[in-house]
Design a protein around this motif. Structure first.
Motif, short mmCIF file in Angstrom:
data_model
loop_
_atom_site.label_atom_id
_atom_site.label_comp_id
_atom_site.label_asym_id
_atom_site.label_seq_id
_atom_site.Cartn_x
_atom_site.Cartn_y
_atom_site.Cartn_z
N GLU A 123 0.82 -1.22 0.00
CA GLU A 123 0.00 0.00 0.00
C GLU A 123 0.85 1.27 0.00
O GLU A 123 0.33 2.37 -0.15
N ASN A 124 2.15 1.11 0.17
CA ASN A 124 3.06 2.26 0.17
C ASN A 124 3.30 2.68 -1.28
O ASN A 124 3.99 2.00 -2.03
N ASP A 125 2.71 3.84 -1.67
CA ASP A 125 2.86 4.33 -3.05
C ASP A 125 3.69 5.61 -3.10
O ASP A 125 3.72 6.30 -4.11
N TRP A 126 4.37 5.93 -1.98
CA TRP A 126 5.16 7.16 -1.94
C TRP A 126 6.67 6.90 -1.92
O TRP A 126 7.42 7.59 -2.58
N ALA A 127 7.10 5.89 -1.17
CA ALA A 127 8.54 5.66 -1.01
C ALA A 127 8.95 4.42 -1.80
O ALA A 127 9.38 3.41 -1.25
N THR A 128 8.82 4.49 -3.10
CA THR A 128 9.16 3.35 -3.95
C THR A 128 10.63 3.36 -4.37
O THR A 128 11.11 2.37 -4.92
N GLU A 133 21.57 7.96 0.76
CA GLU A 133 21.55 9.00 1.80
C GLU A 133 20.25 8.95 2.60
O GLU A 133 20.27 9.13 3.83
N GLU A 134 19.13 8.70 1.93
CA GLU A 134 17.85 8.60 2.65
C GLU A 134 17.82 7.38 3.56
O GLU A 134 17.35 7.47 4.71
N LEU A 135 18.33 6.26 3.07
CA LEU A 135 18.38 5.06 3.91
C LEU A 135 19.29 5.27 5.11
O LEU A 135 18.98 4.83 6.23
N LYS A 136 20.39 5.96 4.89
CA LYS A 136 21.31 6.26 6.00
C LYS A 136 20.62 7.14 7.04
O LYS A 136 20.74 6.92 8.25
N LYS A 137 19.89 8.13 6.57
CA LYS A 137 19.19 9.04 7.48
C LYS A 137 18.18 8.29 8.34
O LYS A 137 17.96 8.65 9.51
N ILE A 138 17.60 7.23 7.79
CA ILE A 138 16.62 6.43 8.53
C ILE A 138 17.31 5.51 9.54
O ILE A 138 16.86 5.38 10.68
N GLN A 152 9.94 13.28 7.53
CA GLN A 152 11.24 13.77 7.95
C GLN A 152 12.33 13.35 6.95
O GLN A 152 13.40 13.93 6.92
N ILE A 153 12.03 12.35 6.16
CA ILE A 153 12.94 11.91 5.11
C ILE A 153 12.69 12.69 3.83
O ILE A 153 13.61 13.15 3.16
N ASN A 154 11.43 12.85 3.51
CA ASN A 154 11.03 13.60 2.31
C ASN A 154 9.73 14.32 2.65
O ASN A 154 8.74 13.67 3.01
N PRO A 155 9.70 15.66 2.56
CA PRO A 155 8.51 16.43 2.94
C PRO A 155 7.24 16.02 2.19
O PRO A 155 6.13 16.25 2.68
N ALA A 156 7.42 15.39 1.03
CA ALA A 156 6.25 14.98 0.25
C ALA A 156 5.65 13.68 0.76
O ALA A 156 4.54 13.31 0.36
N TRP A 157 6.35 13.01 1.65
CA TRP A 157 5.88 11.73 2.17
C TRP A 157 4.96 11.97 3.37
O TRP A 157 4.96 13.05 3.98
N PRO A 158 4.17 10.98 3.80
CA PRO A 158 3.14 11.17 4.84
C PRO A 158 3.71 11.58 6.20
O PRO A 158 4.83 11.20 6.57
#
Length: 315
Positions: A123-128, A133-138, A152-158
């Protein structure tokens, strides 16, 4: 009196036969005995597939396979408790030092390739797609208690909590992922659901819209009806793991070889030598059957030559 004497002679004969059989096994001359294996949950499926075929040919050999993670396997291996260690990363200096202290020498053999899958809920249609760098931040240690939501990873995400699932700290998969993504093996936030059982991770992500996890590609392929696969951008654009991208290295940095380690003290048992040679003969075909990526015939031939040289040097 004669009857008692006859019983005594027969009893002695039975005991002698039993002792000779044990001696044959110890000297590696009989097709029976035990082969003990432990280690990586990632390597387990291919080792179990090989063992199943081997048991069919040599039913008197008892092949036991544990799954305590790469680190757990190396602990037992370094203490001389097992013959073979399954590993999804090379042995660490600290682990090699323990083996050396116990006078254990070994050979490292590559048996297949694997990619680490970054998995999300269908159901995740935003973080495909994730960048490294994003994975490291998480996942980095500094994220613990701070990076808690998707936006907090991407402002466009939920604006929803991320629920993380990953292998336990004794897993070679955990070591490899943290080294490739965070930059240091074993360096990770601690507030995530961890398990050595990849099925627990599959259930966690598949049952949670905001779940995110990682494990070996083979486990994703076995459960792709329940999960979605994210692409990873290692700097040259987003790539999904597949047989082709793992083998040719374009799925970077989350593709890796898989190993078995054999200790020299096991070479007195002929069944161990037979098993390892059988493993290297059959691994190519069986790797595909269990979702891994086989090496070339030439690569397996090199590993077999390496093992047979090790055998000659230690007998």
């Amino acid at each position: 009196m004669k009857k008692v004497l006859l019983i005594a002679i027969l009893s002695f004969a039975v005991i002698s036969c039993g002792n000779n059989k044990g001696q044959d096994n110890e000297n590696g001359e009989a097709g029976s005995g035990t082969i003990s294996i432990d280690g990586s949950s990632t390597v387990y499926p291919i080792t179990e597939a090989v063992a199943e075929e081997f048991r069919a040919e040599q039913p008197d050999v008892d092949v036991t396979i544990g799954v305590s993670g790469t680190g757990g396997g190396f602990k037992k291996f370094g203490r001389g408790e097992i013959n073979i260690s399954d590993a999804s990363r090379p042995i660490k200096e600290s682990e090699a030092a323990i083996a050396k202290e116990n006078n254990i020498t070994y050979v490292e053999l590559e048996v297949a390739y694997d990619g680490l899958a970054v998995v999300i809920n269908p159901e995740n249609d935003w973080a495909t797609t994730f960048t490294v760098e994003e994975l490291k931040k998480i996942w980095e240690p500094a994220a613990q208690g701070k990076i808690m939501k998707w936006n907090q990873i991407n402002p466009a995400w939920p604006n929803e909590e991320i629920h993380l699932f990953g292998p336990g700290v004794a897993s070679g998969t955990f070591d490899y992922f943290t080294e490739a993504i965070v930059g240091e093996s074993g360096s990770s936030r601690g507030d995530f659901t961890a398990s050595e059982d990849d099925n627990v991770l599959v259930q966690g992500v598949s049952g949670d819209k905001y779940g995110l996890g990682f494990f070996g590609l083979a486990y994703f392929e076995a459960n792709q009806d329940k999960l979605a696969l994210a692409s990873v951008d290692g700097g040259n654009g987003p790539v999904k793991p597949s047989t082709e991208t793992v083998k040719n290295g374009t799925y970077a940095p989350l593709s890796r070889p898989l190993y078995i380690y054999v200790n020299s003290s096991s070479l007195k048992d002929k069944q161990v030598i037979d098993f390892v040679n059988f493993y290297l003969d059959e691994a190519g075909a069986l790797a595909k059957d269990v979702g891994y990526i086989s090496m070339t015939k030439e690569e397996y031939a090199i590993q077999k030559e390496k093992f047979n040289k090790f055998v000659k040097e230690n007998q």
